[in-house]
Design an enzyme around this catalytic site. Structure first.
Site, mmCIF file in Angstrom:
data_model
loop_
_atom_site.group_PDB
_atom_site.id
_atom_site.type_symbol
_atom_site.label_atom_id
_atom_site.label_comp_id
_atom_site.label_asym_id
_atom_site.label_seq_id
_atom_site.Cartn_x
_atom_site.Cartn_y
_atom_site.Cartn_z
ATOM 1 N NE ARG A 119 68.660 77.523 11.045
ATOM 2 C CZ ARG A 119 67.827 78.330 10.395
ATOM 3 N NH1 ARG A 119 68.297 79.338 9.676
ATOM 4 N NH2 ARG A 119 66.529 78.154 10.470
ATOM 5 C CG ASN A 159 58.926 75.601 13.245
ATOM 6 O OD1 ASN A 159 59.079 76.817 13.382
ATOM 7 N ND2 ASN A 159 58.372 74.847 14.172
ATOM 8 C CG ASP A 163 62.238 72.228 12.702
ATOM 9 O OD1 ASP A 163 61.254 71.651 12.208
ATOM 10 O OD2 ASP A 163 62.183 72.890 13.756
ATOM 11 C CG HIS A 189 58.860 80.870 6.407
ATOM 12 N ND1 HIS A 189 59.050 81.411 7.661
ATOM 13 C CD2 HIS A 189 57.918 81.653 5.812
ATOM 14 C CE1 HIS A 189 58.252 82.475 7.811
ATOM 15 N NE2 HIS A 189 57.556 82.633 6.706
ATOM 16 C CB CYS A 227 73.353 73.889 -8.947
ATOM 17 S SG CYS A 227 72.140 73.596 -10.244
ATOM 18 C CB CYS A 243 74.377 75.394 -13.640
ATOM 19 S SG CYS A 243 74.233 76.216 -12.036
HETATM 20 ZN ZN LIG Z 1 72.154 75.709 -11.228
#
Ligand SMILES: [Zn+2]
Length: 276
Positions: A79, A111, A113, A130, A170, A173
């Site tokens: 996507r 949306n 996008d 969202h 991430c 971490c």
């Molecule tokens: Zn993390």
């Protein structure tokens, strides 16, 4: 009848000082984006989901980032790439043109996008309720920070529906990263970016100050009616005319202008009626 409604819509927009644009997945359909309407529509876009009998709500679920992050990133990476490659349809640009001719405008959308920004709408005038696929967060929320996905590339073996190594991680971490999107059954979505956008929406609404607002809604479906309800509530609260544009679910409050059209078609028709 429809021509009359289009003329009324154009007149309302012409007379308005402020424009609030509300948009669901139907807004992007004319750019070639899927709206995942119904199980069949979703399965056409994702044969893997069909093979495993997974509904959109089941695949768009953070559990996959734990269960099988390669599948999770096949879905979201596909996507991400699709939205990056997509050019917003011409209706976006005409709508921006109209919006910029007013005192101010704001976009309220479910949306994820980023198509409004891509078409030139100001990032400061958008509330992505969202979240956005163009931002990432830690799957374990080790940090409240959210970061841009712009340097992330995700290669996908679509046949087997698996993202290739390396997965986005991430930067704090080293765990897998995930899009900063509110998914289904999602208790870890970090909402601070959206909260900042929401604060901009509140400022916009406060600035209206008894001037004339028009609410134009595009392609907001009934399955998750958040956008439709917000359009109706805000139109009522600000005594604004609601223009509902939707090829299927165009019903609504009696005083709304209902246009059973696709987004691009409707904008082009309205645009041709607006006095320039
Ligand atoms: Zn993390």
């Amino acid at each position: 009848m429809q021509q009359e409604d289009l003329q009324r819509a154009a007149k309302e927009i012409d007379d308005a000082d402020f424009i609030l644009i509300t948009a669901g997945a139907g807004m992007g359909v004319d750019s070639g984006l899927p709206d995942f309407r119904g199980k069949e529509g979703f399965w056409r876009a994702y044969p893997y989901a069909k093979k495993h009998n997974l509904a959109f709500e089941e695949l768009a679920n953070p559990i996959w980032f734990k269960k099988d992050p390669f599948v999770a990133w096949a879905f979201y990476g596909h996507r991400l790439n699709l939205y990056r490659e997509t050019t917003p349809h011409s209706g976006f640009f005409k709508l921006l043109n109209i919006a910029q001719s007013k005192k101010d405008y704001f976009v309220f959308t479910s949306n994820v996008d980023g198509q409004f920004q891509k078409a030139g709408f100001s990032d400061k005038k958008i509330d992505e309720i969202h979240g956005s696929i163009h931002y990432l967060q830690c799957v374990d929320c080790c940090t409240p920070n959210i970061w841009s996905a712009k340097n992330i590339e995700v290669d996908i073996d679509f046949e087997n529906f698996r993202a290739k190594e390396p997965l986005p991680t991430c930067k704090y971490c080293g765990e897998v990263a995930r899009p900063n999107i509110l998914m289904f059954g999602d208790f870890n979505w970090l909402s601070q970016r959206e909260e900042e956008q929401r604060a901009n929406l509140v400022k916009f609404l406060e600035s209206i100050n008894n001037k004339k607002l028009v609410v134009i809604e595009f392609g907001a479906g009934k399955a998750i009616p958040t956008i439709r309800i917000a359009s109706e509530d805000l139109a009522r609260e600000f005594s604004a005319t609601l223009i509902r544009i939707n090829p299927r679910d165009y019903d609504g409050p009696p005083d709304a202008i209902k246009l059973p059209l696709g987004a691009k078609d409707a904008i082009e028709k309205i645009y041709s009626y607006i006095e320039k």
